[in-house]
Motif scaffolding. Sequence first.
Motif, mmCIF file in Angstrom:
data_model
loop_
_atom_site.group_PDB
_atom_site.id
_atom_site.type_symbol
_atom_site.label_atom_id
_atom_site.label_comp_id
_atom_site.label_asym_id
_atom_site.label_seq_id
_atom_site.Cartn_x
_atom_site.Cartn_y
_atom_site.Cartn_z
ATOM 1 N N VAL A 20 0.839 -1.201 0.000
ATOM 2 C CA VAL A 20 0.000 0.000 0.000
ATOM 3 C C VAL A 20 0.871 1.247 0.000
ATOM 4 O O VAL A 20 1.792 1.368 0.817
ATOM 5 C CB VAL A 20 -0.924 0.038 1.245
ATOM 6 C CG1 VAL A 20 -1.917 1.192 1.141
ATOM 7 C CG2 VAL A 20 -1.662 -1.284 1.430
ATOM 8 N N ASP A 21 0.568 2.175 -0.911
ATOM 9 C CA ASP A 21 1.202 3.486 -0.883
ATOM 10 C C ASP A 21 0.324 4.421 -0.060
ATOM 11 O O ASP A 21 -0.855 4.617 -0.390
ATOM 12 C CB ASP A 21 1.358 4.057 -2.294
ATOM 13 C CG ASP A 21 2.487 3.407 -3.078
ATOM 14 O OD1 ASP A 21 3.355 2.783 -2.429
ATOM 15 O OD2 ASP A 21 2.491 3.519 -4.313
ATOM 16 N N VAL A 22 0.872 4.974 0.996
ATOM 17 C CA VAL A 22 0.168 5.949 1.831
ATOM 18 C C VAL A 22 0.983 7.228 1.813
ATOM 19 O O VAL A 22 2.168 7.217 2.153
ATOM 20 C CB VAL A 22 -0.004 5.431 3.275
ATOM 21 C CG1 VAL A 22 -0.746 6.465 4.117
ATOM 22 C CG2 VAL A 22 -0.745 4.102 3.281
ATOM 23 N N ALA A 23 0.367 8.343 1.418
ATOM 24 C CA ALA A 23 1.128 9.588 1.270
ATOM 25 C C ALA A 23 0.193 10.780 1.376
ATOM 26 O O ALA A 23 -1.031 10.646 1.361
ATOM 27 C CB ALA A 23 1.868 9.598 -0.066
ATOM 28 N N GLY A 24 0.799 11.964 1.463
ATOM 29 C CA GLY A 24 0.027 13.190 1.578
ATOM 30 C C GLY A 24 -0.011 13.683 3.009
ATOM 31 O O GLY A 24 0.542 13.051 3.916
ATOM 32 N N PRO A 25 -0.650 14.819 3.240
ATOM 33 C CA PRO A 25 -0.714 15.393 4.583
ATOM 34 C C PRO A 25 -1.289 14.400 5.594
ATOM 35 O O PRO A 25 -2.347 13.806 5.346
ATOM 36 C CB PRO A 25 -1.646 16.607 4.408
ATOM 37 C CG PRO A 25 -1.575 16.934 2.950
ATOM 38 C CD PRO A 25 -1.375 15.636 2.244
ATOM 39 N N GLU A 26 -0.609 14.228 6.714
ATOM 40 C CA GLU A 26 -1.034 13.224 7.691
ATOM 41 C C GLU A 26 -2.411 13.520 8.260
ATOM 42 O O GLU A 26 -3.126 12.594 8.659
ATOM 43 C CB GLU A 26 -0.001 13.115 8.816
ATOM 44 C CG GLU A 26 1.308 12.497 8.368
ATOM 45 C CD GLU A 26 2.232 12.197 9.531
ATOM 46 O OE1 GLU A 26 1.810 12.408 10.696
ATOM 47 O OE2 GLU A 26 3.368 11.760 9.279
ATOM 48 N N ASP A 27 -2.783 14.793 8.311
ATOM 49 C CA ASP A 27 -4.090 15.150 8.853
ATOM 50 C C ASP A 27 -5.123 15.412 7.763
ATOM 51 O O ASP A 27 -6.224 15.915 8.025
ATOM 52 C CB ASP A 27 -3.979 16.387 9.750
ATOM 53 C CG ASP A 27 -3.436 17.608 8.990
ATOM 54 O OD1 ASP A 27 -2.953 17.438 7.850
ATOM 55 O OD2 ASP A 27 -3.503 18.719 9.547
ATOM 56 N N GLY A 28 -4.778 15.053 6.524
ATOM 57 C CA GLY A 28 -5.688 15.301 5.420
ATOM 58 C C GLY A 28 -6.814 14.288 5.365
ATOM 59 O O GLY A 28 -6.669 13.146 5.817
ATOM 60 N N PRO A 29 -7.968 14.653 4.808
ATOM 61 C CA PRO A 29 -9.052 13.693 4.607
ATOM 62 C C PRO A 29 -8.566 12.515 3.765
ATOM 63 O O PRO A 29 -7.898 12.709 2.748
ATOM 64 C CB PRO A 29 -10.116 14.507 3.858
ATOM 65 C CG PRO A 29 -9.811 15.929 4.207
ATOM 66 C CD PRO A 29 -8.326 16.006 4.333
#
Length: 274
Positions: free
Chosen positions: A13-22
């Motif tokens: 799984v690729d998990v990325a982006g702002p940690e608090d983002g929707p």
Amino acid sequence: MIRVTTRGLTFDVDVAGPEDGPPVLLLHGFPENRHMWAPVVPFLHAAGLRTIAPDQRGYSPGARPSEVEAYHVDELAADALALLDALGIDRAHVVGHDWGAVVGWRLAAHHAARVLTWTAVSVPHPAAFDTAVRDDPDQQRRSSYILLFRQQGKAEEVLLADDAARLRRLFDDARVSSARYVEPLREPGALTAALNWYRAYNRRVSGDPTPVSVPTTFVWSDGDVAIGPTAAHGCAAHVSADYRMVTLGGVTHWIAEQAPAALAGAIIDRTRSV
């Protein structure tokens, strides 16, 4: 990339982006994998969204059961929910392309409490598709390849012959680099697992008429060889919530690679509608 173990399977799984983002769950289709979203996710991250893009059942080497029945759409939807659970996500925006759209429609129809918004890419509501396959000669022609894909052994032989030339040709018209998709499918058992999605297909279940009650956007391209206008325009009748259809002109089935900004824009607009 992280590995998530759930339901006795291990998913890449690729998990990325702002940690608090929707959170946005991105579900790929055949014969692609999580890398199809690479052109799209920078736009989503810039909009403040956090993305979760798994290699789904059959595509992750650690999630490759051998039984055809293991690839029933309810199993695939259960995987998506289990991944959200494992990541501590109660509700997510969901986006799915091709077979990932089939999974997403199942989630949106039967697990609406877990879906904030739904963006389907290329493949319409299963009942709209089923009706078109039954009644529209054009859609019957477009879907004729499924008969080959359901033939165990023969489909693998045809698709992998001559250095997987048939698989590679799927991407020729779109000028999409096929290596990141074709090479993983040449691993032992990988193509069979991917084709088992087709072999587990059940029209009674997959053509489920249950309407979708979450805010929905359907992104379709008029150059799609697999999905014609009858199926595409029949989609609206099966969504009872706010519904938008986005039609991309001059784009083939491979929307994420050919029109990433337009697709990202449709996704972002939908996530901001709630």
